[in-house]
Each structure stands twice: as C-alpha cells, then as structure tokens.
Design an enzyme around this catalytic site. Structure first.
Site, PDB file in Angstrom:
ATOM      1  N   CYS A  92      -1.372  15.649  21.614  1.00 34.93           N
ATOM      2  CA  CYS A  92      -0.577  15.654  20.372  1.00 34.93           C
ATOM      3  C   CYS A  92      -0.803  16.975  19.640  1.00 34.93           C
ATOM      4  CB  CYS A  92      -0.993  14.514  19.447  1.00 34.93           C
ATOM      5  SG  CYS A  92      -1.201  12.908  20.219  1.00 34.93           S
ATOM      6  N   HIS A  96       1.518  19.470  17.319  1.00 35.91           N
ATOM      7  CA  HIS A  96       1.473  19.119  15.892  1.00 35.91           C
ATOM      8  C   HIS A  96       0.285  19.725  15.139  1.00 35.91           C
ATOM      9  CE1 HIS A  96       4.893  16.490  16.337  1.00 35.91           C
ATOM     10  NE2 HIS A  96       4.300  15.779  17.266  1.00 35.91           N
ATOM     11  N   CYS A 130       6.893  10.226  21.707  1.00 36.77           N
ATOM     12  CA  CYS A 130       6.300  11.541  21.994  1.00 36.77           C
ATOM     13  C   CYS A 130       5.506  11.485  23.299  1.00 36.77           C
ATOM     14  CB  CYS A 130       5.397  11.986  20.843  1.00 36.77           C
ATOM     15  SG  CYS A 130       6.332  12.677  19.461  1.00 36.77           S
ATOM     16  N   CYS A 193       9.354 -15.627   2.874  1.00 42.29           N
ATOM     17  CA  CYS A 193       8.344 -14.647   2.446  1.00 42.29           C
ATOM     18  C   CYS A 193       8.420 -14.479   0.934  1.00 42.29           C
ATOM     19  CB  CYS A 193       8.587 -13.293   3.092  1.00 42.29           C
ATOM     20  SG  CYS A 193       9.034 -13.276   4.833  1.00 42.29           S
ATOM     21  N   CYS A 196       6.668 -17.009  -1.519  1.00 40.27           N
ATOM     22  CA  CYS A 196       5.232 -16.826  -1.731  1.00 40.27           C
ATOM     23  C   CYS A 196       4.922 -15.488  -2.403  1.00 40.27           C
ATOM     24  CB  CYS A 196       4.473 -16.933  -0.403  1.00 40.27           C
ATOM     25  SG  CYS A 196       4.280 -18.643   0.137  1.00 40.27           S
ATOM     26  N   HIS A 197       5.602 -14.413  -1.954  1.00 45.53           N
ATOM     27  CA  HIS A 197       5.167 -13.080  -2.374  1.00 45.53           C
ATOM     28  C   HIS A 197       5.972 -12.477  -3.527  1.00 45.53           C
ATOM     29  CE1 HIS A 197       2.061 -12.791   0.557  1.00 45.53           C
ATOM     30  NE2 HIS A 197       2.885 -13.051   1.545  1.00 45.53           N
ATOM     31  N   ARG A 236       0.027  -8.640  10.492  1.00 45.67           N
ATOM     32  CA  ARG A 236      -0.017  -9.460   9.267  1.00 45.67           C
ATOM     33  C   ARG A 236       1.247 -10.301   9.151  1.00 45.67           C
ATOM     34  NH1 ARG A 236      -1.305 -12.558   6.747  1.00 45.67           N
ATOM     35  NH2 ARG A 236      -2.676 -12.795   4.974  1.00 45.67           N
ATOM     36  N   CYS A 240       1.528 -14.439   8.812  1.00 39.43           N
ATOM     37  CA  CYS A 240       2.287 -15.206   7.814  1.00 39.43           C
ATOM     38  C   CYS A 240       3.356 -16.068   8.469  1.00 39.43           C
ATOM     39  CB  CYS A 240       2.859 -14.289   6.736  1.00 39.43           C
ATOM     40  SG  CYS A 240       1.641 -13.937   5.444  1.00 39.43           S
TER      41      CYS A 240
HETATM   42  C1  HEC Z   1       5.540  18.756  23.456  1.00 34.85           C
HETATM   43  C2  HEC Z   1       5.496  18.596  22.030  1.00 34.85           C
HETATM   44  C3  HEC Z   1       5.023  17.240  21.452  1.00 34.85           C
HETATM   45  C4  HEC Z   1       3.892  16.545  21.754  1.00 34.85           C
HETATM   46  C5  HEC Z   1       2.857  16.832  22.803  1.00 34.85           C
HETATM   47  C6  HEC Z   1       3.858  15.428  20.804  1.00 34.85           C
HETATM   48  N1  HEC Z   1       4.935  15.483  19.993  1.00 34.85           N
HETATM   49 FE1  HEC Z   1       5.246  14.358  18.343  1.00 34.85          FE
HETATM   50  N2  HEC Z   1       7.032  15.281  18.039  1.00 34.85           N
HETATM   51  C7  HEC Z   1       7.559  16.262  18.830  1.00 34.85           C
HETATM   52  C8  HEC Z   1       8.961  16.484  18.468  1.00 34.85           C
HETATM   53  C9  HEC Z   1       9.912  17.475  19.135  1.00 34.85           C
HETATM   54  C10 HEC Z   1       9.233  15.596  17.405  1.00 34.85           C
HETATM   55  C11 HEC Z   1      10.599  15.377  16.703  1.00 34.85           C
HETATM   56  C12 HEC Z   1      11.163  14.016  17.081  1.00 34.85           C
HETATM   57  C13 HEC Z   1      11.395  13.836  18.565  1.00 34.85           C
HETATM   58  O1  HEC Z   1      11.956  14.717  19.222  1.00 34.85           O
HETATM   59  O2  HEC Z   1      10.957  12.803  19.102  1.00 34.85           O
HETATM   60  C14 HEC Z   1       7.983  14.884  17.145  1.00 34.85           C
HETATM   61  C15 HEC Z   1       7.819  13.971  16.122  1.00 34.85           C
HETATM   62  C16 HEC Z   1       6.623  13.345  15.841  1.00 34.85           C
HETATM   63  C17 HEC Z   1       6.377  12.572  14.657  1.00 34.85           C
HETATM   64  C18 HEC Z   1       7.341  12.357  13.498  1.00 34.85           C
HETATM   65  C19 HEC Z   1       7.314  13.593  12.619  1.00 34.85           C
HETATM   66  C20 HEC Z   1       8.286  13.555  11.469  1.00 34.85           C
HETATM   67  O3  HEC Z   1       8.148  14.397  10.564  1.00 34.85           O
HETATM   68  O4  HEC Z   1       9.200  12.710  11.455  1.00 34.85           O
HETATM   69  C21 HEC Z   1       5.105  12.070  14.761  1.00 34.85           C
HETATM   70  C22 HEC Z   1       4.394  11.168  13.759  1.00 34.85           C
HETATM   71  C23 HEC Z   1       4.562  12.531  16.020  1.00 34.85           C
HETATM   72  N3  HEC Z   1       5.513  13.323  16.631  1.00 34.85           N
HETATM   73  C24 HEC Z   1       3.315  12.212  16.501  1.00 34.85           C
HETATM   74  C25 HEC Z   1       2.843  12.610  17.754  1.00 34.85           C
HETATM   75  C26 HEC Z   1       1.621  12.123  18.358  1.00 34.85           C
HETATM   76  C27 HEC Z   1       0.635  11.152  17.699  1.00 34.85           C
HETATM   77  C28 HEC Z   1       1.508  12.715  19.563  1.00 34.85           C
HETATM   78  C29 HEC Z   1       0.467  12.471  20.628  1.00 34.85           C
HETATM   79  C30 HEC Z   1       0.439  11.129  21.197  1.00 34.85           C
HETATM   80  C31 HEC Z   1       2.664  13.602  19.710  1.00 34.85           C
HETATM   81  N4  HEC Z   1       3.456  13.480  18.610  1.00 34.85           N
HETATM   82  C32 HEC Z   1       2.889  14.458  20.778  1.00 34.85           C
HETATM   83  C33 HEC Z   1       6.896  16.948  19.806  1.00 34.85           C
HETATM   84  C34 HEC Z   1       5.686  16.589  20.370  1.00 34.85           C
HETATM   85  C1  HEC Z   2       3.151 -20.044   2.339  1.00 35.19           C
HETATM   86  C2  HEC Z   2       2.989 -18.799   1.651  1.00 35.19           C
HETATM   87  C3  HEC Z   2       3.280 -17.533   2.435  1.00 35.19           C
HETATM   88  C4  HEC Z   2       4.446 -17.197   3.052  1.00 35.19           C
HETATM   89  C5  HEC Z   2       5.709 -18.026   3.240  1.00 35.19           C
HETATM   90  C6  HEC Z   2       4.258 -15.849   3.520  1.00 35.19           C
HETATM   91  N1  HEC Z   2       3.025 -15.381   3.204  1.00 35.19           N
HETATM   92 FE1  HEC Z   2       2.350 -13.511   3.436  1.00 35.19          FE
HETATM   93  N2  HEC Z   2       0.540 -14.053   2.707  1.00 35.19           N
HETATM   94  C7  HEC Z   2       0.213 -15.308   2.253  1.00 35.19           C
HETATM   95  C8  HEC Z   2      -1.177 -15.337   1.886  1.00 35.19           C
HETATM   96  C9  HEC Z   2      -1.925 -16.543   1.341  1.00 35.19           C
HETATM   97  C10 HEC Z   2      -1.683 -14.039   2.115  1.00 35.19           C
HETATM   98  C11 HEC Z   2      -3.109 -13.543   1.856  1.00 35.19           C
HETATM   99  C12 HEC Z   2      -3.299 -13.298   0.401  1.00 35.19           C
HETATM  100  C13 HEC Z   2      -2.350 -12.246  -0.092  1.00 35.19           C
HETATM  101  O1  HEC Z   2      -2.622 -11.054   0.091  1.00 35.19           O
HETATM  102  O2  HEC Z   2      -1.294 -12.603  -0.612  1.00 35.19           O
HETATM  103  C14 HEC Z   2      -0.569 -13.247   2.610  1.00 35.19           C
HETATM  104  C15 HEC Z   2      -0.633 -11.906   2.901  1.00 35.19           C
HETATM  105  C16 HEC Z   2       0.437 -11.130   3.316  1.00 35.19           C
HETATM  106  C17 HEC Z   2       0.399  -9.706   3.524  1.00 35.19           C
HETATM  107  C18 HEC Z   2      -0.796  -8.803   3.287  1.00 35.19           C
HETATM  108  C19 HEC Z   2      -0.816  -8.338   1.864  1.00 35.19           C
HETATM  109  C20 HEC Z   2      -1.709  -7.135   1.638  1.00 35.19           C
HETATM  110  O3  HEC Z   2      -2.057  -6.875   0.476  1.00 35.19           O
HETATM  111  O4  HEC Z   2      -2.032  -6.436   2.566  1.00 35.19           O
HETATM  112  C21 HEC Z   2       1.646  -9.319   3.933  1.00 35.19           C
HETATM  113  C22 HEC Z   2       2.099  -7.929   4.275  1.00 35.19           C
HETATM  114  C23 HEC Z   2       2.451 -10.509   4.001  1.00 35.19           C
HETATM  115  N3  HEC Z   2       1.700 -11.595   3.614  1.00 35.19           N
HETATM  116  C24 HEC Z   2       3.769 -10.537   4.404  1.00 35.19           C
HETATM  117  C25 HEC Z   2       4.527 -11.694   4.548  1.00 35.19           C
HETATM  118  C26 HEC Z   2       5.841 -11.734   5.144  1.00 35.19           C
HETATM  119  C27 HEC Z   2       6.609 -10.549   5.677  1.00 35.19           C
HETATM  120  C28 HEC Z   2       6.222 -13.048   5.108  1.00 35.19           C
HETATM  121  C29 HEC Z   2       7.498 -13.651   5.676  1.00 35.19           C
HETATM  122  C30 HEC Z   2       7.657 -13.522   7.106  1.00 35.19           C
HETATM  123  C31 HEC Z   2       5.166 -13.793   4.475  1.00 35.19           C
HETATM  124  N4  HEC Z   2       4.151 -12.952   4.163  1.00 35.19           N
HETATM  125  C32 HEC Z   2       5.232 -15.147   4.211  1.00 35.19           C
HETATM  126  C33 HEC Z   2       1.067 -16.368   2.114  1.00 35.19           C
HETATM  127  C34 HEC Z   2       2.378 -16.401   2.561  1.00 35.19           C
END
Ligand code: HEC
Ligand code: HEC
Length: 279
Positions: A92, A96, A130, A193, A196-197, A236, A240
């Site tokens: 990477c 980058h 990538c 979702c 609850c949230h 996560r 949920c």
């Molecule tokens: C040979 C060059 C090359 C290598 C090696 C490479 N990338 Fe990329 N990367 C790119 C190009 C070109 C883009 C623009 C989007 C695309 O073409 O997929 C990009 C886009 C990205 C982006 C998004 C950047 C943005 O601003 O949107 C991320 C995050 C990223 N690369 C992470 C990685 C990671 C982690 C690795 C290693 C596992 C990696 N790349 C390896 C060329 C490379």
């Molecule tokens: C019955 C209630 C309930 C429902 C429905 C529910 N959740 Fe949750 N969720 C919780 C509880 C409880 C937690 C842990 C405590 C908290 O951070 O709210 C949680 C935590 C999370 C977190 C982590 C919050 C953090 O701060 O990192 C995410 C993200 C999340 N829920 C997304 C979702 C999504 C997307 C859905 C729908 C697909 C969903 N939840 C439906 C109860 C619920």
C-alpha cells in the site's frame, strides 16, 4: 352584504385556496418518494449526555486510562500497510506514502458513491479493490484480523478529521434506501433501528442505555468488551439484527453499505476517532 362580511368571505376563500394547494403539493410529494414517518428523540441531546455519563461515565474514564486493546491491531495494520504482497510486487505504501500520508483525511469522505460500480463504496471495499486491481493480491476476508487491521489503520489516518460524507446526486437513492431500512420494522420482535436509536434513545433497555445514533459511525472499528475483540460497524449491525431475532446480512452487502452511508451522514461534522472502545 356588509363590508366586514365581504372581507370575511374573501379571507375564507383565500385560505381555502391556499390549503387546497398545499394539500395537492403534499400528495405529489407523497407519490414522489415513499414517506417515512421520522421519529424525534423523546429526550434532548443534553439529557441523553447526562444519562450516558450517569450510566457509563466512570467506565469510559477507566478504559481511557488503561488503554485500548485495539491499539495492538492498529500497530499490526501499520505494518501490513508497508508489506509487499501480490504479483505486482507492491505494498500500500508504494502508492499511498510510507506513512500513508496521501490517505490523510480520505476516510472522512467514506462511504461514497462510486461511478465505476454505480454503488456505495466503503473503505473496506476500496482496500480490497486496491489489492486486486493494483497489487495483484487476493482480497482479504471481511472481518478477518488483517482486513480489520488495515481498515483501522487507514481510518486512523483521518483521526480528528470531521466526517463529511455526501448524499448529493447519485448517492441520494442509496441514502434513502439506507434510511428506509433504518425505519422499517424487522425480525420476530418487529423493531426498527430507529425505534431504539432515535425514539427511545436515552432509555434503558435491560442493562443497556439505548444510544442516540448521532455518534454511531465515528469510532469503528472498535474494541468491544462483549466480543473481547475488535470488530467493524457492520458487525455491530449484525448484533442488532440478532437482538430483534432477524437474520443478519453478509458483510459489505448492498443493504449494509446503504445503512452505513445513512448512519455516517448522521455523524457528519464529528471527528473520526478510531479505534473506539465500547461495552
Ligand atoms: C499501485 C498503486 C496502489 C496500491 C499498491 C494501492 N492503492 Fe489504494 N488507490 C490507488 C488508486 C489508483 C486509487 C484511486 C481509486 C482506484 O483506482 O481504485 C486508490 C484509492 C485508495 C483509497 C481511497 C482514497 C480516496 O481518497 O478516496 C484508499 C483508502 C486506498 N486506496 C487504500 C489502499 C490500501 C490500504 C492499499 C494496500 C492494501 C492500497 N490502497 C494499495 C492505488 C493504489
Ligand atoms: C431492540 C432495540 C434495538 C434495535 C431494534 C436496534 N438496536 Fe442497535 N443497539 C441496541 C443496544 C441495546 C445497543 C448497545 C447500547 C447502545 O450503544 O445503544 C445498540 C448498539 C448499536 C450500535 C453501537 C453504538 C455505538 O455507540 O457504537 C449501533 C451502530 C447500532 N446499535 C445500530 C443498529 C442498527 C443499524 C439497527 C437496525 C438494524 C439497530 N441498531 C437496531 C439496541 C437496538
């Protein structure tokens, strides 16, 4: 008719015409987009913060003092970033920057619409793209250790940078789909979702304080005590889904990416802070 009477009749007619117009406008809007009845949190953000501090305040302070176990994964992600892999003989870092300097702030714009696939692109998908397209390396299995480590490292390069995802133009329908999923009731327990949230955030659900979704997308991957490990936002989601007895979906499927766009947009303006530390 008296002069007052005529004025009254005119007023009533004008009011009638206006409301009829507004009604027709509302009907047209209804047909244009499926209407979601949005909830309002039934406590203020301030009251939620107060309750959060009352329930978790001390734990989070202690956690911060003792350090986050996910920091080890972050170090491994940094090493992986400069590891040469695949047929192109590249890492990477080859493209980058040795310390990922060219990716600083990049994660703050994800998830984003991607014209090449006409869908929503996440950091996780981009890393695998990538690997396949630019390195000639195999994609990493989602939620595997190395995949999470690289994802975490790339996101950490944007720590402190305010999230700024776009839902304009072609991204809009995907945002709407994510929102529709968020508001739809699911599972045997028939909960959405949003119920609850949004509606009941700040209330206790057994031992848990239901969180307000404003801060859901700014700190993943996070270490979770319940998992005794580090996982992604989509893991996560799966948790949920299971809580309401709904079948969880596969990682990085279209629905989860749309959902992630919806939730990340709610966090726009908040700085990225990874790795998180959660109960
Ligand atoms: C040979 C060059 C090359 C290598 C090696 C490479 N990338 Fe990329 N990367 C790119 C190009 C070109 C883009 C623009 C989007 C695309 O073409 O997929 C990009 C886009 C990205 C982006 C998004 C950047 C943005 O601003 O949107 C991320 C995050 C990223 N690369 C992470 C990685 C990671 C982690 C690795 C290693 C596992 C990696 N790349 C390896 C060329 C490379
Ligand atoms: C019955 C209630 C309930 C429902 C429905 C529910 N959740 Fe949750 N969720 C919780 C509880 C409880 C937690 C842990 C405590 C908290 O951070 O709210 C949680 C935590 C999370 C977190 C982590 C919050 C953090 O701060 O990192 C995410 C993200 C999340 N829920 C997304 C979702 C999504 C997307 C859905 C729908 C697909 C969903 N939840 C439906 C109860 C619920």
């Amino acid at each position: 008719m008296s002069r007052l009477g005529r004025v009254l009749v005119m007023l009533v007619c004008a009011f009638g015409a206006l409301t009829a117009g507004a009604w027709r406008y509302a009907l047209a809007a209804d047909e244009a987009a499926p209407q979601i009845k949005e909830y309002k949190p039934n406590i203020s953000a301030r009251e939620y913060e107060k309750r959060y501090n009352a329930v978790y305040g001390k734990y989070t302070e202690q956690m911060a003092e003792e350090g986050n176990p996910a920091d080890f994964m972050l170090d491994d992600g940094k090493d992986l970033f400069s590891k040469v892999e695949g047929s192109a003989g590249k890492s990477c870092a080859s493209c980058h920057g040795a310390n990922g300097e060219k990716l600083k702030g990049a994660a703050a714009g994800f998830p984003k619409y991607d014209p090449a696939t006409k869908g929503i692109n996440t950091v996780a998908l981009q890393i695998n793209r990538c690997r396949e397209d630019h390195m000639g390396a195999a994609p990493l299995k989602y939620e595997s250790y190395d995949q999470l480590a690289l994802d975490l490292y790339v996101k950490s390069l944007s720590n402190g940078v305010p999230i700024k995802v776009s839902i304009d133009g072609p991204a809009r329908p995907f945002y709407e789909a994510g929102k529709a999923y968020y508001y739809k009731r699911h599972g045997q327990f028939n909960f959405s979702c949003a119920l609850c949230h949004v509606k009941y955030s700040g209330h206790m659900m057994r031992a848990n304080l239901l969180s307000n979704n404003r801060h859901h997308a700014d700190h993943w991957p996070s270490y979770r005590l319940k998992w005794a490990g580090t996982g992604s936002l989509q893991r996560r989601f799966r948790g949920c889904n299971k809580n309401v007895r709904q079948k969880p979906l596969p990682f990085e499927c279209e629905t989860y990416r749309d959902l992630q766009l919806y939730l990340t947009y709610q966090a726009n303006g908040l700085p990225i802070q990874v790795p998180g530390f959660k109960m």
